[in-house]
Design a protein around this motif. Structure first.
Motif, PDB file in Angstrom:
ATOM      1  N   GLU A   1       2.172  -5.405   9.322  1.00 14.54           N
ATOM      2  CA  GLU A   1       2.847  -4.458   8.430  1.00 14.54           C
ATOM      3  C   GLU A   1       2.341  -4.640   7.006  1.00 14.54           C
ATOM      4  O   GLU A   1       1.866  -5.717   6.634  1.00 14.54           O
ATOM      5  CB  GLU A   1       4.366  -4.667   8.473  1.00 14.54           C
ATOM      6  N   PHE A   2       2.452  -3.589   6.176  1.00 14.80           N
ATOM      7  CA  PHE A   2       2.092  -3.652   4.761  1.00 14.80           C
ATOM      8  C   PHE A   2       3.316  -3.300   3.922  1.00 14.80           C
ATOM      9  O   PHE A   2       4.214  -2.582   4.372  1.00 14.80           O
ATOM     10  CB  PHE A   2       0.931  -2.720   4.435  1.00 14.80           C
ATOM     11  N   TRP A   3       3.348  -3.821   2.700  1.00  7.14           N
ATOM     12  CA  TRP A   3       4.489  -3.587   1.818  1.00  7.14           C
ATOM     13  C   TRP A   3       4.280  -2.297   1.022  1.00  7.14           C
ATOM     14  O   TRP A   3       3.278  -2.118   0.326  1.00  7.14           O
ATOM     15  CB  TRP A   3       4.669  -4.746   0.855  1.00  7.14           C
ATOM     16  N   GLN A   4       5.244  -1.360   1.165  1.00  8.50           N
ATOM     17  CA  GLN A   4       5.214  -0.099   0.436  1.00  8.50           C
ATOM     18  C   GLN A   4       6.126  -0.260  -0.776  1.00  8.50           C
ATOM     19  O   GLN A   4       7.356  -0.194  -0.668  1.00  8.50           O
ATOM     20  CB  GLN A   4       5.684   1.056   1.329  1.00  8.50           C
ATOM     21  N   GLU A   5       5.532  -0.484  -1.944  1.00 10.26           N
ATOM     22  CA  GLU A   5       6.298  -0.844  -3.139  1.00 10.26           C
ATOM     23  C   GLU A   5       7.267   0.254  -3.567  1.00 10.26           C
ATOM     24  O   GLU A   5       8.419  -0.020  -3.922  1.00 10.26           O
ATOM     25  CB  GLU A   5       5.332  -1.165  -4.285  1.00 10.26           C
ATOM     26  N   ASP A   6       6.831   1.517  -3.540  1.00  9.22           N
ATOM     27  CA  ASP A   6       7.706   2.590  -4.029  1.00  9.22           C
ATOM     28  C   ASP A   6       8.926   2.784  -3.142  1.00  9.22           C
ATOM     29  O   ASP A   6       9.978   3.232  -3.602  1.00  9.22           O
ATOM     30  CB  ASP A   6       6.930   3.905  -4.172  1.00  9.22           C
ATOM     31  N   CYS A   7       8.816   2.430  -1.882  1.00  9.91           N
ATOM     32  CA  CYS A   7       9.956   2.552  -0.965  1.00  9.91           C
ATOM     33  C   CYS A   7      10.689   1.226  -0.768  1.00  9.91           C
ATOM     34  O   CYS A   7      11.751   1.194  -0.135  1.00  9.91           O
ATOM     35  CB  CYS A   7       9.499   3.069   0.396  1.00  9.91           C
ATOM     36  N   LYS A   8      10.086   0.138  -1.265  1.00 11.25           N
ATOM     37  CA  LYS A   8      10.655  -1.195  -1.113  1.00 11.25           C
ATOM     38  C   LYS A   8      10.911  -1.525   0.362  1.00 11.25           C
ATOM     39  O   LYS A   8      11.988  -1.968   0.751  1.00 11.25           O
ATOM     40  CB  LYS A   8      11.978  -1.327  -1.896  1.00 11.25           C
ATOM     41  N   GLU A   9       9.879  -1.328   1.187  1.00 13.60           N
ATOM     42  CA  GLU A   9      10.032  -1.633   2.604  1.00 13.60           C
ATOM     43  C   GLU A   9       8.682  -1.957   3.234  1.00 13.60           C
ATOM     44  O   GLU A   9       7.622  -1.575   2.727  1.00 13.60           O
ATOM     45  CB  GLU A   9      10.690  -0.462   3.341  1.00 13.60           C
TER      46      GLU A   9
END
Length: 249
Positions: free
Chosen positions: A181-189
Protein backbone atom coordinates in the motif's frame (compact mmCIF):
# COMPACT_ATOMS: atom_id res chain seq x y z
CA UNK A 1 -3.00 -68.09 8.66
CA UNK A 2 -0.10 -66.93 10.80
CA UNK A 3 1.95 -66.20 7.67
CA UNK A 4 -0.86 -64.14 6.12
CA UNK A 5 -1.23 -62.12 9.33
CA UNK A 6 2.51 -61.43 9.49
CA UNK A 7 2.51 -60.45 5.79
CA UNK A 8 -0.31 -57.92 6.32
CA UNK A 9 1.46 -56.52 9.37
CA UNK A 10 4.63 -56.09 7.29
CA UNK A 11 2.75 -54.23 4.56
CA UNK A 12 1.09 -51.98 7.12
CA UNK A 13 4.42 -51.17 8.73
CA UNK A 14 5.92 -50.38 5.32
CA UNK A 15 3.02 -48.07 4.43
CA UNK A 16 3.48 -46.20 7.68
CA UNK A 17 7.24 -45.94 7.19
CA UNK A 18 7.21 -44.55 3.63
CA UNK A 19 5.53 -41.22 4.49
CA UNK A 20 7.98 -40.82 7.35
CA UNK A 21 10.88 -41.23 4.90
CA UNK A 22 9.45 -38.53 2.65
CA UNK A 23 8.39 -36.09 5.31
CA UNK A 24 11.13 -36.39 7.92
CA UNK A 25 12.92 -33.33 9.28
CA UNK A 26 10.45 -30.98 7.58
CA UNK A 27 11.40 -32.26 4.11
CA UNK A 28 8.71 -33.01 1.52
CA UNK A 29 9.08 -35.35 -1.44
CA UNK A 30 8.80 -34.12 -5.02
CA UNK A 31 10.61 -34.10 -8.35
CA UNK A 32 12.91 -31.59 -10.03
CA UNK A 33 14.31 -30.89 -13.48
CA UNK A 34 16.25 -28.04 -15.10
CA UNK A 35 15.75 -25.50 -17.87
CA UNK A 36 18.02 -24.62 -20.73
CA UNK A 37 20.26 -21.61 -20.20
CA UNK A 38 23.47 -21.12 -22.22
CA UNK A 39 25.15 -19.19 -19.40
CA UNK A 40 23.69 -21.42 -16.63
CA UNK A 41 22.04 -18.37 -15.02
CA UNK A 42 18.39 -17.57 -14.44
CA UNK A 43 16.09 -15.88 -16.94
CA UNK A 44 15.44 -12.10 -17.04
CA UNK A 45 11.88 -12.66 -18.27
CA UNK A 46 10.67 -14.71 -15.31
CA UNK A 47 7.06 -14.65 -14.15
CA UNK A 48 8.02 -12.97 -10.87
CA UNK A 49 9.11 -9.80 -12.66
CA UNK A 50 12.54 -9.71 -11.00
CA UNK A 51 14.41 -9.00 -14.23
CA UNK A 52 18.21 -9.11 -14.01
CA UNK A 53 17.96 -9.75 -10.26
CA UNK A 54 16.23 -13.04 -11.07
CA UNK A 55 19.18 -14.10 -13.23
CA UNK A 56 21.95 -13.58 -10.73
CA UNK A 57 20.58 -13.50 -7.17
CA UNK A 58 21.96 -16.19 -4.87
CA UNK A 59 24.83 -16.77 -7.29
CA UNK A 60 22.22 -17.76 -9.92
CA UNK A 61 21.01 -20.72 -7.86
CA UNK A 62 17.37 -20.08 -8.72
CA UNK A 63 14.27 -22.02 -9.66
CA UNK A 64 10.91 -21.84 -11.30
CA UNK A 65 8.05 -23.45 -9.38
CA UNK A 66 4.43 -24.32 -10.05
CA UNK A 67 2.45 -25.23 -6.94
CA UNK A 68 4.77 -23.14 -4.76
CA UNK A 69 4.30 -20.04 -6.94
CA UNK A 70 1.08 -19.18 -5.06
CA UNK A 71 -0.09 -16.56 -7.56
CA UNK A 72 3.13 -14.64 -7.02
CA UNK A 73 3.39 -14.60 -3.22
CA UNK A 74 5.87 -17.47 -3.49
CA UNK A 75 8.29 -15.29 -5.48
CA UNK A 76 11.52 -14.76 -3.58
CA UNK A 77 11.01 -17.77 -1.31
CA UNK A 78 14.05 -19.90 -0.49
CA UNK A 79 14.21 -23.70 -0.42
CA UNK A 80 16.75 -26.39 0.26
CA UNK A 81 16.47 -29.05 -2.45
CA UNK A 82 18.38 -32.32 -2.46
CA UNK A 83 18.07 -35.19 -4.89
CA UNK A 84 17.77 -38.87 -4.05
CA UNK A 85 19.67 -40.71 -6.78
CA UNK A 86 22.12 -43.14 -5.13
CA UNK A 87 25.82 -42.39 -5.65
CA UNK A 88 25.07 -39.19 -7.59
CA UNK A 89 23.64 -36.72 -5.07
CA UNK A 90 25.20 -34.65 -2.31
CA UNK A 91 23.87 -34.74 1.23
CA UNK A 92 23.08 -31.02 1.40
CA UNK A 93 21.84 -30.40 -2.14
CA UNK A 94 21.37 -26.76 -3.11
CA UNK A 95 19.63 -23.69 -1.66
CA UNK A 96 17.58 -21.88 -4.30
CA UNK A 97 15.53 -18.70 -4.62
CA UNK A 98 12.19 -18.79 -6.45
CA UNK A 99 12.33 -16.34 -9.36
CA UNK A 100 9.95 -17.82 -11.94
CA UNK A 101 6.92 -20.00 -12.66
CA UNK A 102 7.41 -23.31 -14.45
CA UNK A 103 5.66 -26.63 -14.93
CA UNK A 104 7.54 -29.85 -15.57
CA UNK A 105 6.82 -33.59 -15.46
CA UNK A 106 5.12 -33.69 -12.05
CA UNK A 107 7.86 -31.45 -10.69
CA UNK A 108 7.81 -28.75 -8.04
CA UNK A 109 11.16 -27.30 -9.11
CA UNK A 110 12.68 -26.37 -12.45
CA UNK A 111 16.21 -25.42 -11.49
CA UNK A 112 18.74 -23.24 -13.23
CA UNK A 113 21.55 -25.39 -14.68
CA UNK A 114 23.91 -23.98 -12.03
CA UNK A 115 21.59 -25.06 -9.23
CA UNK A 116 20.96 -28.48 -10.80
CA UNK A 117 24.72 -29.06 -10.99
CA UNK A 118 25.03 -28.48 -7.25
CA UNK A 119 22.67 -31.39 -6.56
CA UNK A 120 25.38 -33.77 -7.78
CA UNK A 121 28.53 -34.99 -6.14
CA UNK A 122 31.86 -34.02 -7.68
CA UNK A 123 32.28 -35.14 -11.30
CA UNK A 124 28.77 -36.68 -11.36
CA UNK A 125 26.79 -33.73 -12.71
CA UNK A 126 26.78 -35.05 -16.30
CA UNK A 127 25.25 -38.31 -15.13
CA UNK A 128 22.63 -36.43 -13.13
CA UNK A 129 21.76 -34.21 -16.11
CA UNK A 130 21.22 -37.38 -18.15
CA UNK A 131 18.33 -38.29 -15.81
CA UNK A 132 16.47 -35.12 -16.80
CA UNK A 133 13.95 -35.42 -13.96
CA UNK A 134 15.01 -36.65 -10.52
CA UNK A 135 13.32 -37.48 -7.26
CA UNK A 136 14.02 -34.81 -4.64
CA UNK A 137 13.08 -33.73 -1.16
CA UNK A 138 12.79 -30.09 -0.19
CA UNK A 139 12.03 -27.75 2.69
CA UNK A 140 11.47 -24.02 3.12
CA UNK A 141 14.45 -22.20 4.62
CA UNK A 142 15.14 -18.56 5.56
CA UNK A 143 16.52 -16.37 2.78
CA UNK A 144 19.83 -14.73 3.65
CA UNK A 145 21.28 -11.85 1.63
CA UNK A 146 24.48 -10.79 3.34
CA UNK A 147 25.15 -7.08 2.94
CA UNK A 148 21.74 -6.25 1.45
CA UNK A 149 18.74 -4.46 2.90
CA UNK A 150 15.29 -4.90 1.39
CA UNK A 151 14.99 -2.82 -1.78
CA UNK A 152 12.13 -1.37 -3.81
CA UNK A 153 12.92 -1.51 -7.51
CA UNK A 154 11.02 0.69 -9.93
CA UNK A 155 10.00 -1.77 -12.61
CA UNK A 156 10.92 -1.15 -16.24
CA UNK A 157 7.24 -0.92 -17.20
CA UNK A 158 6.85 2.26 -15.11
CA UNK A 159 6.18 5.61 -16.83
CA UNK A 160 7.16 8.66 -14.80
CA UNK A 161 5.12 10.31 -13.34
CA UNK A 162 1.81 8.68 -14.32
CA UNK A 163 2.38 4.98 -13.71
CA UNK A 164 4.49 3.33 -11.03
CA UNK A 165 5.24 -0.39 -10.78
CA UNK A 166 7.57 -1.78 -8.13
CA UNK A 167 9.03 -5.12 -7.15
CA UNK A 168 10.49 -5.91 -3.74
CA UNK A 169 14.00 -7.42 -3.71
CA UNK A 170 16.10 -9.07 -1.00
CA UNK A 171 13.21 -10.03 1.28
CA UNK A 172 15.09 -12.09 3.87
CA UNK A 173 13.75 -14.68 6.29
CA UNK A 174 10.84 -17.00 5.57
CA UNK A 175 8.52 -14.19 4.56
CA UNK A 176 6.01 -13.73 1.78
CA UNK A 177 4.80 -10.31 0.57
CA UNK A 178 1.01 -10.44 0.57
CA UNK A 179 0.13 -6.83 -0.26
CA UNK A 180 1.63 -3.36 -0.78
CA UNK A 181 0.00 0.00 0.00
CA UNK A 182 1.03 3.66 -0.46
CA UNK A 183 0.17 6.65 1.72
CA UNK A 184 -2.26 9.13 0.13
CA UNK A 185 -1.49 12.35 2.02
CA UNK A 186 -4.50 14.41 0.87
CA UNK A 187 -6.89 11.68 2.00
CA UNK A 188 -4.84 10.67 5.05
CA UNK A 189 -5.18 6.97 4.26
CA UNK A 190 -3.32 3.95 2.96
CA UNK A 191 -4.35 2.81 -0.50
CA UNK A 192 -3.63 -0.55 -2.03
CA UNK A 193 -1.43 -1.22 -5.02
CA UNK A 194 -2.52 -3.88 -7.50
CA UNK A 195 -0.54 -7.08 -7.84
CA UNK A 196 0.07 -6.76 -11.57
CA UNK A 197 1.74 -10.17 -11.86
CA UNK A 198 4.21 -12.25 -9.87
CA UNK A 199 5.94 -9.95 -7.38
CA UNK A 200 5.14 -6.73 -9.30
CA UNK A 201 2.75 -4.21 -7.70
CA UNK A 202 1.52 -1.13 -9.55
CA UNK A 203 -0.63 1.99 -9.34
CA UNK A 204 -1.80 4.56 -11.87
CA UNK A 205 -1.32 8.22 -10.96
CA UNK A 206 0.91 7.71 -7.92
CA UNK A 207 1.12 10.58 -5.41
CA UNK A 208 3.58 13.41 -5.97
CA UNK A 209 6.54 13.84 -3.68
CA UNK A 210 8.35 11.13 -1.78
CA UNK A 211 6.21 8.01 -1.51
CA UNK A 212 5.67 6.16 1.76
CA UNK A 213 4.95 2.47 1.39
CA UNK A 214 3.88 -0.30 3.65
CA UNK A 215 3.83 -3.98 2.84
CA UNK A 216 2.06 -6.89 4.45
CA UNK A 217 4.32 -9.76 5.37
CA UNK A 218 3.35 -13.30 6.33
CA UNK A 219 5.98 -15.40 8.02
CA UNK A 220 6.84 -17.27 11.17
CA UNK A 221 5.51 -14.41 13.31
CA UNK A 222 2.17 -14.37 11.51
CA UNK A 223 0.80 -11.49 9.44
CA UNK A 224 2.19 -7.98 9.97
CA UNK A 225 2.56 -4.64 8.20
CA UNK A 226 6.00 -3.07 7.74
CA UNK A 227 6.21 0.68 6.99
CA UNK A 228 8.92 2.15 4.75
CA UNK A 229 8.90 5.95 4.94
CA UNK A 230 10.14 7.82 1.86
CA UNK A 231 10.62 4.47 0.15
CA UNK A 232 10.40 5.96 -3.35
CA UNK A 233 11.80 9.49 -3.96
CA UNK A 234 9.77 12.12 -5.77
CA UNK A 235 12.09 12.01 -8.79
CA UNK A 236 12.08 8.21 -9.07
CA UNK A 237 13.77 6.64 -12.05
CA UNK A 238 12.78 3.55 -14.01
CA UNK A 239 15.00 0.58 -13.30
CA UNK A 240 16.50 1.96 -10.08
CA UNK A 241 16.33 -0.07 -6.84
CA UNK A 242 15.96 2.09 -3.73
CA UNK A 243 17.37 0.88 -0.42
CA UNK A 244 14.75 0.74 2.36
CA UNK A 245 17.20 0.38 5.26
CA UNK A 246 14.88 -2.44 6.40
CA UNK A 247 16.12 -5.90 7.31
CA UNK A 248 13.47 -8.64 7.45
CA UNK A 249 14.20 -11.67 9.62
Amino acid sequence: MSFVLKYHCYLLSLMLLLPALCYSQDFLCSRATYYGSPDCLGTPTGACGFGEYGRTVNDANVAGVSRLFKNGTGCGGCYQVRCKVPQLCTDDGVNVVVTDYGEGDNTDFILSPRAYTKLATQDKSAELFAHGVVEVEYRRIPCRFSGYNLKFKVHEHSKYPNYLAIVILYAAGQNEIQAVEFWQEDCKEWRGMRRAYGAVFDVANPPYGDINLRFQVSGRMGMTWVVANNAIPSDWKVGVAYDSQIQLT
